[in-house]
Design a protein around this motif. Structure first.
Motif, PDB file in Angstrom:
ATOM      1  N   THR A  31      18.620  46.834  11.335  1.00  0.00           N
ATOM      2  CA  THR A  31      18.742  46.095  12.624  1.00  0.00           C
ATOM      3  C   THR A  31      18.754  46.045  13.445  1.00  0.00           C
ATOM      4  O   THR A  31      20.188  46.184  13.576  1.00  0.00           O
ATOM      5  CB  THR A  31      18.278  44.423  11.824  1.00  0.00           C
ATOM      6  OG1 THR A  31      19.685  44.042  11.883  1.00  0.00           O
ATOM      7  CG2 THR A  31      17.599  44.246  10.576  1.00  0.00           C
ATOM      8  N   THR A  32      18.490  45.721  15.291  1.00  0.00           N
ATOM      9  CA  THR A  32      19.695  45.519  16.285  1.00  0.00           C
ATOM     10  C   THR A  32      21.057  44.601  15.777  1.00  0.00           C
ATOM     11  O   THR A  32      21.618  45.342  15.906  1.00  0.00           O
ATOM     12  CB  THR A  32      18.480  44.612  17.018  1.00  0.00           C
ATOM     13  OG1 THR A  32      17.705  45.793  17.259  1.00  0.00           O
ATOM     14  CG2 THR A  32      19.326  45.018  18.302  1.00  0.00           C
ATOM     15  N   ASP A  33      20.287  43.518  15.352  1.00  0.00           N
ATOM     16  CA  ASP A  33      22.082  43.294  14.628  1.00  0.00           C
ATOM     17  C   ASP A  33      22.933  43.878  14.081  1.00  0.00           C
ATOM     18  O   ASP A  33      24.004  43.896  14.512  1.00  0.00           O
ATOM     19  CB  ASP A  33      21.753  41.896  14.350  1.00  0.00           C
ATOM     20  CG  ASP A  33      20.874  41.034  14.657  1.00  0.00           C
ATOM     21  OD1 ASP A  33      19.219  41.220  14.812  1.00  0.00           O
ATOM     22  OD2 ASP A  33      20.976  39.564  14.672  1.00  0.00           O
ATOM     23  N   LEU A  34      22.764  44.564  13.043  1.00  0.00           N
ATOM     24  CA  LEU A  34      23.731  45.455  12.061  1.00  0.00           C
ATOM     25  C   LEU A  34      24.357  46.789  13.299  1.00  0.00           C
ATOM     26  O   LEU A  34      25.434  47.004  12.969  1.00  0.00           O
ATOM     27  CB  LEU A  34      22.709  45.825  11.137  1.00  0.00           C
ATOM     28  CG  LEU A  34      22.474  44.205   9.918  1.00  0.00           C
ATOM     29  CD1 LEU A  34      22.541  44.599   8.833  1.00  0.00           C
ATOM     30  CD2 LEU A  34      24.066  43.706   9.611  1.00  0.00           C
TER      31      LEU A  34
ATOM     32  N   PRO B 169      35.186  36.161  12.839  1.00  0.00           N
ATOM     33  CA  PRO B 169      33.710  35.521  12.280  1.00  0.00           C
ATOM     34  C   PRO B 169      32.946  35.514  13.291  1.00  0.00           C
ATOM     35  O   PRO B 169      31.120  36.255  12.342  1.00  0.00           O
ATOM     36  CB  PRO B 169      34.370  34.420  14.258  1.00  0.00           C
ATOM     37  CG  PRO B 169      35.654  34.972  14.252  1.00  0.00           C
ATOM     38  CD  PRO B 169      36.188  36.152  13.885  1.00  0.00           C
ATOM     39  N   PHE B 170      32.415  37.491  14.630  1.00  0.00           N
ATOM     40  CA  PHE B 170      30.802  37.908  14.201  1.00  0.00           C
ATOM     41  C   PHE B 170      30.257  38.522  13.511  1.00  0.00           C
ATOM     42  O   PHE B 170      29.260  38.993  13.385  1.00  0.00           O
ATOM     43  CB  PHE B 170      31.782  39.362  15.673  1.00  0.00           C
ATOM     44  CG  PHE B 170      30.384  39.857  16.237  1.00  0.00           C
ATOM     45  CD1 PHE B 170      28.651  38.927  16.271  1.00  0.00           C
ATOM     46  CD2 PHE B 170      30.675  41.241  16.394  1.00  0.00           C
ATOM     47  CE1 PHE B 170      28.483  39.991  17.457  1.00  0.00           C
ATOM     48  CE2 PHE B 170      29.542  41.416  16.301  1.00  0.00           C
ATOM     49  CZ  PHE B 170      28.428  41.121  16.731  1.00  0.00           C
ATOM     50  N   ALA B 171      31.517  39.506  13.061  1.00  0.00           N
ATOM     51  CA  ALA B 171      30.775  40.457  11.467  1.00  0.00           C
ATOM     52  C   ALA B 171      29.968  39.328  10.688  1.00  0.00           C
ATOM     53  O   ALA B 171      28.604  39.473  10.295  1.00  0.00           O
ATOM     54  CB  ALA B 171      31.921  40.712  11.274  1.00  0.00           C
ATOM     55  N   ALA B 172      31.181  38.271  10.234  1.00  0.00           N
ATOM     56  CA  ALA B 172      30.225  36.799   9.323  1.00  0.00           C
ATOM     57  C   ALA B 172      29.196  36.386   9.629  1.00  0.00           C
ATOM     58  O   ALA B 172      28.343  35.991   9.205  1.00  0.00           O
ATOM     59  CB  ALA B 172      31.575  36.413   9.256  1.00  0.00           C
ATOM     60  N   LEU B 173      29.123  35.585  11.302  1.00  0.00           N
ATOM     61  CA  LEU B 173      27.912  35.454  11.520  1.00  0.00           C
ATOM     62  C   LEU B 173      25.891  36.345  11.828  1.00  0.00           C
ATOM     63  O   LEU B 173      25.413  36.189  11.075  1.00  0.00           O
ATOM     64  CB  LEU B 173      27.707  34.532  13.261  1.00  0.00           C
ATOM     65  CG  LEU B 173      28.559  33.716  13.256  1.00  0.00           C
ATOM     66  CD1 LEU B 173      29.080  33.700  14.789  1.00  0.00           C
ATOM     67  CD2 LEU B 173      27.927  32.637  12.703  1.00  0.00           C
ATOM     68  N   VAL B 174      27.058  37.366  11.838  1.00  0.00           N
ATOM     69  CA  VAL B 174      25.491  38.537  12.130  1.00  0.00           C
ATOM     70  C   VAL B 174      25.430  38.502  10.131  1.00  0.00           C
ATOM     71  O   VAL B 174      23.756  39.081  10.341  1.00  0.00           O
ATOM     72  CB  VAL B 174      26.284  39.617  12.250  1.00  0.00           C
ATOM     73  CG1 VAL B 174      25.120  40.721  12.203  1.00  0.00           C
ATOM     74  CG2 VAL B 174      26.269  39.632  13.901  1.00  0.00           C
ATOM     75  N   ILE B 175      26.550  38.828   9.264  1.00  0.00           N
ATOM     76  CA  ILE B 175      25.764  39.095   8.258  1.00  0.00           C
ATOM     77  C   ILE B 175      24.469  38.273   7.866  1.00  0.00           C
ATOM     78  O   ILE B 175      23.966  38.550   6.695  1.00  0.00           O
ATOM     79  CB  ILE B 175      26.945  39.625   7.371  1.00  0.00           C
ATOM     80  CG1 ILE B 175      27.660  41.106   7.581  1.00  0.00           C
ATOM     81  CG2 ILE B 175      26.745  39.460   5.303  1.00  0.00           C
ATOM     82  CD1 ILE B 175      28.849  41.572   7.010  1.00  0.00           C
TER      83      ILE B 175
END
Length: 131
Positions: free
Chosen positions: A2-5, A67-73
């Motif tokens: 996905t784009t997010d990942l 925090p960014f990684a946690a939110l995206v995951i």
């Protein structure tokens, strides 16, 4: 993917690579490490202001990555990823890239604006995940 990942991966690589300017500055200023530096890492190896900024840009990138990684995951795992989270993930990456460049260049005020905008983007992802 996905784009997010995709943008999470790009942000991870950006964060992982930001140590390089600081080390380049260290070597150019002080030469390569010597055995005494390994034995006592507290020995001073002063660097010019741009090298100090490079180190702070790296440390700041590490601080905001988790925090960014946690939110995206979580958005991915919860099935909440959407066009908004994708735009936010892309925005976060480009804001953090610009932040690093501006920090290294020593441009005042712009760095703070970019940092704040990246935080706002995280808040939007948080909003999408929790609603």
């Amino acid at each position: 993917m996905t784009t997010d990942l995709r943008y999470l991966v790009l942000t991870a690589m950006l964060t992982a690579a930001l140590w390089i300017p600081y080390i380049v500055c260290q070597v150019r200023t002080n030469g390569p490490l010597e055995p005494k530096n390994y034995a006592d890492p507290t020995l001073p190896r002063p660097v010019p202001a741009w090298g100090q900024r490079a180190n702070r840009a790296y440390l700041n990138a590490i601080e905001v990555f988790a925090p960014f990684a946690a939110l995206v995951i979580v958005a991915q795992l919860a099935g909440k990823a959407n066009a908004t989270t994708a735009l936010c993930a892309a925005s976060f990456f480009y804001l953090r890239l610009a932040h690093a460049v501006v920090y290294l260049a020593g441009i005042p005020y712009v760095r703070t604006i970019l940092f704040t905008l990246a935080f706002v983007v995280e808040v939007v992802i948080f909003w999408e995940v929790t609603r």
